[in-house]
Design a protein around this motif. Structure first.
Motif: not given
Lengths: 267, 151, 330
Positions: A228, A231-232, A235-236, B96-97, B100-101, B104-105
């Motif tokens: 997690l 991935a973040l 993205e950031a 935006t973030l 995505k999180l 992914l879940t």
């Protein structure tokens, strides 16, 4: 390397540039070691199996009461120190880093020096390739498969909050999960509470995580928390050019904005 | 007012439940305009009004999914139009973030929608709701096995 | 003599499952050995001490203890909660974890007899597994246990013939019920793990009772980061928090694990915290296990499984703390 680290730590104590050194002990598991006498610096140890991010101790009241403090800091912990400074959590001039990288001792740095070192020598720190591959593999699965994957993983979570304790970025005096009026996150170690907790933990680190891996290493149940975080992080970086831990005066990604931010997903 | 009956899906037709978090100044006014203009749109939306999109904590979204929403819509003022200057810009970064999180879940973009709707865009609001409802209807009920769903 | 081939161990789990028991056993779960519900075809991991213990099956991490249906205008009706206490065999329980049951039994039958704990306890048969090996964190021998201890167990399995077989020995009526599922055979039991006594718990208790205000605590707890990993992994720790969670239709009262390591554990509504820092919390943990609990229940609240030290990210090791305390008391 060890010799240089020990000598330097002893010197900091002798010259009273630090009143407390936090490093790693040699014995099994390499637990954190707290030293205030120069002669005890002989007990300091470091290698890559030292997994704690010692910057996590800086928010502990018993430690901040004993400033100035010097911590043995890996590159990720150096970044954490910079993040904490940017977020006004590390008193300027009160925290020093004994910087280490794998098997090299890099010297003693204040926060500005640490940021300079990172920018000049390690400008591209990011998730390891294997970790990004895991993110990639998971992204290729369907939403139902991804949900099933995390359902199984999060079900293991006992809500011991070892991940939170391990993280220098988790310094809130009262965590969102401990606020109960209203109770936003269920405290039961069951499905939806575990989902909310783990999602919010990761999200609150977005654009701030330095990928030190201490949370995942601390998890007794072996949850893949770094998937997690990585991935973040990517993205950031892609969306906002975020590189946490390089600028002690930088603004956090969340908490700042630009009119140019992409919003192609908005309708 | 009792609207409970419409909430209950029957075995043959699935009526999605969509929670919308909207800002007070733009999207809520846009929804109001849709109403006063007598525009018809899908009745599947439950609107929760907040002062600003900047006030919409990602936890609200998780809570909605926890408690039975099949989808969530977040909507506010267009960029530059925020009545608190920059609340929507702050919110945009967050979403935006966060999206995505969630993707992914296991909560994909067929469940989580974002839009800008101004106070003058009653028609856009009606079209948006119809479109979102159609998409969620196609996607089906939010999976009961998702870890974020209350058991 | 009753014996089982190591390679056929899951056959016993299968036989128990067929006989209608829920089977709990150590299972390798993606590199982490967990004590969890066994399902058909899964291999039982007998090598490592699992991260969870049999405690989880008697006192689960979260449990609904009451339900209320919410009606209009604030009215509510209690809804009966079905007690979950299926007939269970806990297979391959470490002797330290079986020994912990005495401490749990004591507290859950003290001023209040805990219905759900006792129901599950009565429905559970504990088949322990003697340890042929110990690691650096194991210290059962220092707290009155042994690698082949039988306390708390209904039956014990002892490694034999160089680890290729297990000898089954029933220790109670519950254990004897399982005898028929194990075949007769011959084997020579292996020697149990060799462990050195590291400290004397009575001496530790004496020092603790007299040194609440010692400066030792400040220094000893510096590394503690205040998570609940030690308490949650501990086979004896049993503190819990009651939480009401409700939506518009129903309220559930949950009993969740809690830990004295958390700052919130003792925080008063006024804002005052009688355990204001981590040293006060770590002191509580050590005192509860080696002084308060033995005074109250005549049993230690530590069985030397070593999980807390094995899992602690900061290397807080309770056995080491006890060694230092014993030295201070000399």
């Amino acid at each position: 390397m060890m010799k240089a680290l020990r000598q330097e730590a002893a010197k900091l104590l002798q010259e009273k540039r630090a009143a407390l050194i936090i490093g790693f002990a040699e014995r099994e598991g390499h637990p954190a070691l707290f030293i205030s006498k120069p002669e005890d610096c002989e007990r300091l140890f470091y290698d890559v199996s030292c997994r704690q991010n010692l910057a996590a101790y800086l928010s502990k009241p018993e430690v901040s009461a004993r400033r100035p403090v010097a911590i043995v800091a890996s590159l990720a912990a150096l970044r954490s120190l910079v993040v904490l400074t940017a977020e006004s959590q590390a008193a300027p001039g009160q925290v020093l880093a004994l910087a280490v990288d794998k098997d090299a001792f890099l010297g003693t740095f204040d926060v500005a020096g640490a940021a300079e070192l990172l920018r000049s020598k390690y400008p591209d720190l990011g998730p390891e390739k294997a970790l990004l591959e895991r993110v990639g593999e998971l992204s290729k699965k369907s939403v139902v498969e991804r949900a099933a994957f995390w359902a199984e993983e999060f079900a293991k979570c006992t809500r011991c909050y070892a991940c939170r304790a391990a993280c220098p970025g988790c310094y809130c005096a009262r965590c969102i999960v401990e606020k109960n009026a209203p109770q936003w996150v269920s405290t039961a170690a069951l499905g939806h509470g575990n989902y909310s907790w783990n999602i919010m933990r990761a999200f609150h680190q977005s654009g701030r995580c330095t990928l030190c891996g201490a949370c995942e290493a601390a998890c007794p149940q072996g949850l893949p928390l770094m998937v997690l975080n990585a991935a973040l992080d990517r993205e950031a970086l892609e969306e906002f050019g975020a590189r946490p831990g390089y600028d002690p005066e930088g603004k956090p990604v969340i908490g700042s904005w630009s009119a140019e931010d992409d919003h192609s997903y908005m309708r | 007012m009792k609207t409970e009956k419409a909430d209950v899906p029957t075995p043959t037709t699935f009526e999605p439940r969509i929670t919308a978090f909207v800002c007070n100044w733009c999207t809520y006014a846009g929804a109001d305009l849709a109403g006063t203009s007598r525009l018809q749109y899908a009745p599947n939306l439950r609107i929760i009004k907040l002062p600003c999109t900047g006030r919409i904590d990602p936890l609200f979204v998780l809570k909605a999914f926890e408690n039975g929403a099949d989808a969530v819509l977040v909507s506010g003022c267009h960029p530059g139009d925020c009545h608190y200057t920059s609340g929507n810009y702050h919110a945009r970064r967050r979403w935006t973030l966060f999206r995505k999180l969630l993707a992914l879940t296991g909560i994909g973009d067929d469940r989580l929608f974002f839009s800008w709707v101004s106070a003058a865009e009653g028609q856009k609001f009606a079209d948006l709701v119809n479109d979102v409802t159609a998409k969620v209807r196609k996607a089906g009920p939010f999976q009961a096995a998702h870890p974020g769903r209350k058991a | 003599m009753k014996t089982i081939e190591i390679g056929r161990f899951s056959d016993l789990a299968q036989a128990l499952s067929t006989a209608g028991y829920r089977v709990a056993a150590p299972v390798d779960d993606g590199g982490v050995v967990r004590f969890k519900e066994w399902t058909k075809g899964r291999e039982i991991a007998l090598g490592a001490v699992p991260v969870d213990s049999v405690k989880d099956f008697l006192f689960p991490r979260s449990e609904v203890v009451a339900r209320f249906a919410l009606e209009e205008a604030g009215a509510f009706t209690p809804v009966p909660v079905e007690r979950f206490a299926p007939k269970t065999v806990a297979l391959g329980v470490r002797p330290c974890d079986a020994a912990a049951l005495a401490a749990l039994d004591a507290v859950f039958n003290w001023d209040y007899r805990d219905g759900s704990y006792n129901a599950r306890r009565a429905a559970t048969t504990v088949v322990s597994l003697a340890c042929a090996k110990a690691d650096a964190h194991c210290f059962c021998i220092s707290v009155g246990g042994a690698p082949d201890g039988t306390a708390g167990a209904d039956a014990i399995l002892r490694p034999a013939d160089g680890g290729s077989k297990l000898v089954f020995e029933a220790l109670s009526d519950k254990g004897r019920l399982l005898e028929a599922m194990v075949s007769d055979g011959q084997a020579v039991p292996d020697a149990p793990a060799a462990l050195k006594k590291r400290f004397d718990p009575a001496a530790v208790g004496r020092w603790l009772a007299a040194n609440f205000e010692s400066p030792f605590w400040k220094e000893a707890a510096l590394a503690c980061l205040g998570c609940g990993a030690c308490a949650y992994a501990c086979p004896v720790c049993h503190c819990f928090d009651l939480q009401d969670e409700s939506d518009r239709k129903e309220c559930r009262r949950l009993r969740n694990w809690d830990s004295c390591g958390f700052g919130l554990f003792t925080l008063h509504a006024s804002g005052h915290n009688p355990r204001p820092d981590q040293s006060a919390r770590w002191r509580q943990r050590v005192m509860h296990k080696f002084s308060i609990y033995p005074q109250k229940f005549k049993t230690l609240a530590c069985t030397g499984c070593g999980r807390c030290a094995r899992l602690c990210q900061a290397g807080m090791a309770i056995a080491e703390t006890c060694e230092r305390i014993e030295a201070l008391g000399r």
